[in-house]
Scaffold this motif. Structure first.
Motif, PDB file in Angstrom:
ATOM      1  N   LEU A   1      -3.091  -2.759 -10.006  1.00 56.06           N
ATOM      2  CA  LEU A   1      -1.773  -3.543  -9.376  1.00 56.06           C
ATOM      3  C   LEU A   1      -0.398  -3.324  -9.987  1.00 56.06           C
ATOM      4  CD1 LEU A   1      -3.553  -6.847  -8.044  1.00 56.06           C
ATOM      5  CD2 LEU A   1      -2.626  -4.896  -6.757  1.00 56.06           C
ATOM      6  N   PRO A   2       0.719  -3.731  -9.542  1.00 59.90           N
ATOM      7  CA  PRO A   2       1.902  -3.215 -10.349  1.00 59.90           C
ATOM      8  C   PRO A   2       2.264  -4.397 -11.517  1.00 59.90           C
ATOM      9  CG  PRO A   2       2.386  -3.505  -8.009  1.00 59.90           C
ATOM     10  CD  PRO A   2       0.906  -3.770  -8.220  1.00 59.90           C
ATOM     11  N   THR A   3       2.778  -3.750 -12.551  1.00 57.91           N
ATOM     12  CA  THR A   3       2.780  -4.534 -13.662  1.00 57.91           C
ATOM     13  C   THR A   3       3.993  -5.700 -13.093  1.00 57.91           C
ATOM     14  OG1 THR A   3       4.594  -3.247 -14.565  1.00 57.91           O
ATOM     15  CG2 THR A   3       2.413  -3.141 -15.513  1.00 57.91           C
ATOM     16  N   LYS A   4       4.033  -6.785 -14.011  1.00 55.76           N
ATOM     17  CA  LYS A   4       5.309  -7.883 -13.892  1.00 55.76           C
ATOM     18  C   LYS A   4       6.123  -8.019 -14.864  1.00 55.76           C
ATOM     19  CE  LYS A   4       5.767 -12.599 -12.139  1.00 55.76           C
ATOM     20  NZ  LYS A   4       5.186 -13.850 -12.006  1.00 55.76           N
ATOM     21  N   HIS A   5       7.447  -8.008 -14.822  1.00 51.79           N
ATOM     22  CA  HIS A   5       8.258  -8.312 -16.032  1.00 51.79           C
ATOM     23  C   HIS A   5       9.230  -9.582 -15.275  1.00 51.79           C
ATOM     24  CE1 HIS A   5      10.361  -7.335 -19.559  1.00 51.79           C
ATOM     25  NE2 HIS A   5      11.443  -6.859 -18.963  1.00 51.79           N
ATOM     26  N   VAL A   6      10.189  -9.486 -14.614  1.00 52.49           N
ATOM     27  CA  VAL A   6      10.923 -10.590 -13.899  1.00 52.49           C
ATOM     28  C   VAL A   6      10.379 -10.633 -12.601  1.00 52.49           C
ATOM     29  CG1 VAL A   6      13.005 -11.508 -13.044  1.00 52.49           C
ATOM     30  CG2 VAL A   6      12.843  -9.886 -15.215  1.00 52.49           C
ATOM     31  N   THR A   7       9.745  -9.510 -11.925  1.00 54.68           N
ATOM     32  CA  THR A   7       9.196  -9.725 -10.479  1.00 54.68           C
ATOM     33  C   THR A   7       7.968  -8.717 -10.735  1.00 54.68           C
ATOM     34  OG1 THR A   7      10.392  -7.926  -9.271  1.00 54.68           O
ATOM     35  CG2 THR A   7      11.557  -9.914  -9.463  1.00 54.68           C
ATOM     36  N   GLN A   8       7.409  -8.509  -9.679  1.00 48.15           N
ATOM     37  CA  GLN A   8       5.912  -7.781  -9.621  1.00 48.15           C
ATOM     38  C   GLN A   8       6.133  -6.627  -8.775  1.00 48.15           C
ATOM     39  OE1 GLN A   8       2.356  -9.839  -9.643  1.00 48.15           O
ATOM     40  NE2 GLN A   8       1.080  -7.795  -9.939  1.00 48.15           N
ATOM     41  N   ASP A   9       7.385  -6.482  -8.339  1.00 41.16           N
ATOM     42  CA  ASP A   9       7.876  -5.306  -7.078  1.00 41.16           C
ATOM     43  C   ASP A   9       7.292  -3.984  -7.298  1.00 41.16           C
ATOM     44  OD1 ASP A   9       8.777  -7.679  -5.928  1.00 41.16           O
ATOM     45  OD2 ASP A   9      11.090  -7.157  -6.375  1.00 41.16           O
ATOM     46  N   THR A  10       7.113  -3.413  -6.487  1.00 36.70           N
ATOM     47  CA  THR A  10       6.742  -1.766  -6.723  1.00 36.70           C
ATOM     48  C   THR A  10       7.036  -1.156  -5.317  1.00 36.70           C
ATOM     49  OG1 THR A  10       5.146  -0.159  -7.304  1.00 36.70           O
ATOM     50  CG2 THR A  10       4.268  -1.959  -5.573  1.00 36.70           C
ATOM     51  N   LEU A  11       7.379   0.339  -5.204  1.00 33.06           N
ATOM     52  CA  LEU A  11       7.880   0.952  -4.050  1.00 33.06           C
ATOM     53  C   LEU A  11       6.815   1.266  -3.237  1.00 33.06           C
ATOM     54  CD1 LEU A  11      10.372   2.473  -3.080  1.00 33.06           C
ATOM     55  CD2 LEU A  11       9.572   4.487  -4.003  1.00 33.06           C
ATOM     56  N   TYR A  12       7.109   0.843  -2.009  1.00 39.80           N
ATOM     57  CA  TYR A  12       5.959   1.243  -0.949  1.00 39.80           C
ATOM     58  C   TYR A  12       6.964   1.794   0.289  1.00 39.80           C
ATOM     59  CZ  TYR A  12       1.246  -0.052  -2.161  1.00 39.80           C
ATOM     60  OH  TYR A  12      -0.010  -0.001  -2.564  1.00 39.80           O
ATOM     61  N   SER A  13       6.691   2.643   0.958  1.00 35.75           N
ATOM     62  CA  SER A  13       7.460   3.093   2.024  1.00 35.75           C
ATOM     63  C   SER A  13       6.571   3.915   3.104  1.00 35.75           C
ATOM     64  CB  SER A  13       8.515   4.224   1.732  1.00 35.75           C
ATOM     65  OG  SER A  13       7.958   5.317   1.122  1.00 35.75           O
ATOM     66  N   PHE A  14       7.202   3.435   4.263  1.00 32.99           N
ATOM     67  CA  PHE A  14       6.511   4.105   5.529  1.00 32.99           C
ATOM     68  C   PHE A  14       6.916   5.444   5.975  1.00 32.99           C
ATOM     69  CE2 PHE A  14       4.724  -0.031   5.559  1.00 32.99           C
ATOM     70  CZ  PHE A  14       3.322   0.016   5.964  1.00 32.99           C
ATOM     71  N   SER A  15       6.420   6.538   6.431  1.00 33.64           N
ATOM     72  CA  SER A  15       6.830   7.415   7.447  1.00 33.64           C
ATOM     73  C   SER A  15       6.349   7.169   8.601  1.00 33.64           C
ATOM     74  CB  SER A  15       6.361   8.775   6.585  1.00 33.64           C
ATOM     75  OG  SER A  15       6.740   8.965   5.299  1.00 33.64           O
ATOM     76  N   GLY A  16       7.048   7.486   9.513  1.00 30.40           N
ATOM     77  CA  GLY A  16       7.017   7.396  11.100  1.00 30.40           C
ATOM     78  C   GLY A  16       7.876   8.215  11.933  1.00 30.40           C
ATOM     79  N   PHE A  17       7.396   7.943  13.366  1.00 32.82           N
ATOM     80  CA  PHE A  17       7.916   8.695  14.273  1.00 32.82           C
ATOM     81  C   PHE A  17       9.151   8.196  14.560  1.00 32.82           C
ATOM     82  CE2 PHE A  17       3.192  10.086  15.376  1.00 32.82           C
ATOM     83  CZ  PHE A  17       3.547  11.032  14.778  1.00 32.82           C
TER      84      PHE A  17
END
Length: 414
Positions: free
Chosen positions: A288-304
């Motif tokens: 899982l993503p590491t945490k510093h101030v937050t634990q956010d990570t990059l997720y993105s979708f590709s679509g039509f």
């Protein structure tokens, strides 16, 4: 009498021909995964055409590296495909250049819409939906249980903080003199990949790419500098990463070849390891993503998306809704080892049987996308260029981000 019969036959034949006249719907799919191309051409297209004899479906797979250029050329010529795929961060640019049709009239009565949950919102821009997700991906830390054990680390407890990531990278590093036998952690050398690996650290530090109103660069903040310095230090302070990115050995990924101890990758790499290094796959783990101030990570979708030049909106939607069905999306995502956007597919068999893919699904709760800004692609390319200079030691993180911000601000002021 005879003349009347002939006229009647002509009328019947004319109506019959009109009833069976085919409309060609052209679709561009991003990427060239062989397993998906086989499934698309051998199964999915024939099945669709059999159920929809009035539509001829032409699917072309376009490499990601060529997609934006090819679309720009088609936009300029006004000969775009009826449906095309791109990442969600491209929506704003395409809407502002008047290339897309809103899809709300079709979605309103679409019985499948609720199964997409929050992912349907990824296609929303300026009060309309222009994009429906097909597959998602995030970059998470991939490592090997056997090399963790060898380095005295617990494979069941991967790094959860920045400090722990540093210590793990140092422990995993193997050198012969100044030459790396195994990098503790590997970072992309340049381009989109480098930007996508830096983005989670920027967000985890509390930073952002742009101001809230999208009019100024914000990434050269103290948080931005801290996050880039953190990455640069793996090379020049900790000695746990090489300035040169590890390369695959033929079709064998660097982590499968034991050239790196940890690497940030999308789930598609898991499929590559399964195919070309099946003996290694039982050792592969995902964190899982590491945490510093937050634990956010990059997720993105590709679509039509549907082109405003489409020849027949109703028939184009029939194609889209077929490829967005649960059955089609399961086939597409299984072939690509990506994450399906439908809630009902979160426990699809191909995910349930692979603990690593389940981590990618679990990590979606921490995911966020790149800014949906009309000039994002240009912004991203500027940022990537200066990130590379910092990683190569040509500029300090502060200098690199300040220079990138100047270029981005000039772009935003145009």
């Amino acid at each position: 009498m005879r003349k009347s019969v002939v006229l009647a036959l002509v009328l019947i034949l004319t109506l019959s021909a009109a009833g069976f006249a085919q409309t060609t719907i052209r679709l561009w799919f991003a990427g060239t995964p062989q397993a998906l191309m086989d499934a698309m051409y051998d199964e999915m297209v024939p099945a669709f055409e059999a159920a929809n004899p009035d539509i001829k479906l032409e699917v072309e797979f376009v490499p990601w590296s060529e997609l934006s250029t090819k679309l720009a050329t088609s936009f300029a010529a006004g000969v775009t495909p009826d449906i095309f795929m791109h990442g969600q961060a491209a929506i704003a640019e395409f809407v502002e250049s008047n290339q897309l049709l809103p899809l709300d009239e079709f979605i309103a009565d679409w019985p499948d819409k609720d199964d997409f949950g929050a992912t349907l919102g990824s296609g929303y821009y300026k009060d309309a939906t222009y994009f429906i997700p097909v597959f998602g991906a995030g970059r998470l830390l991939i490592y090997r249980a056997d090399t963790f054990k060898e380095a005295g680390l617990d494979p069941d407890n991967p790094p959860t903080t920045w400090d722990e990531l540093v210590e793990a990278a140092k422990a995993l590093t193997v050198k012969q003199g100044n030459r790396f036998i195994r990098q503790g952690i590997d970072f992309p050398a340049d381009g989109i990949d480098l930007q996508q690996v830096w983005a989670p650290f920027l967000w985890q530090a509390g930073g952002a790419f742009l101001t809230e109103d999208g009019t100024q660069a914000a990434f050269n903040s103290p948080e931005g500098v801290e996050s880039l310095q953190f990455m640069v230090d793996f090379i020049y302070t900790h000695g746990a990463s090489d300035v040169r990115t590890a390369q695959p050995v033929g079709n064998v990924s660097p982590i499968a070849a034991d050239l790196v101890g940890m690497i940030f990758e999308v789930p598609g790499v898991l499929a590559q390891i399964k195919t070309y290094s099946p003996e290694v796959y039982p050792e592969i783990r995902v964190a899982l993503p590491t945490k510093h101030v937050t634990q956010d990570t990059l997720y993105s979708f590709s679509g039509f998306m549907m082109s405003r030049h489409t020849v027949d909106k109703e028939k184009a939607w029939r194609v889209m809704s077929y490829l967005l069905s649960a059955d089609s999306l399961e086939k597409i995502n299984q072939a690509m080892a990506t994450l399906p956007p439908r809630v009902s597919l979160a426990e699809a068999e191909f995910i349930a049987e692979d603990p690593n893919l389940k981590v990618y699904v679990e990590a979606m709760q921490f995911g966020r996308g790149n800014p949906n800004h009309p000039k994002w692609v240009q912004i991203r390319d500027i940022v990537s260029r200066y990130l590379e200079r910092a990683m190569r030691g040509v500029m300090s993180p502060q200098e690199a981000l300040d220079e990138a911000a100047k270029e981005v601000n000039r772009l935003l002021a145009e």
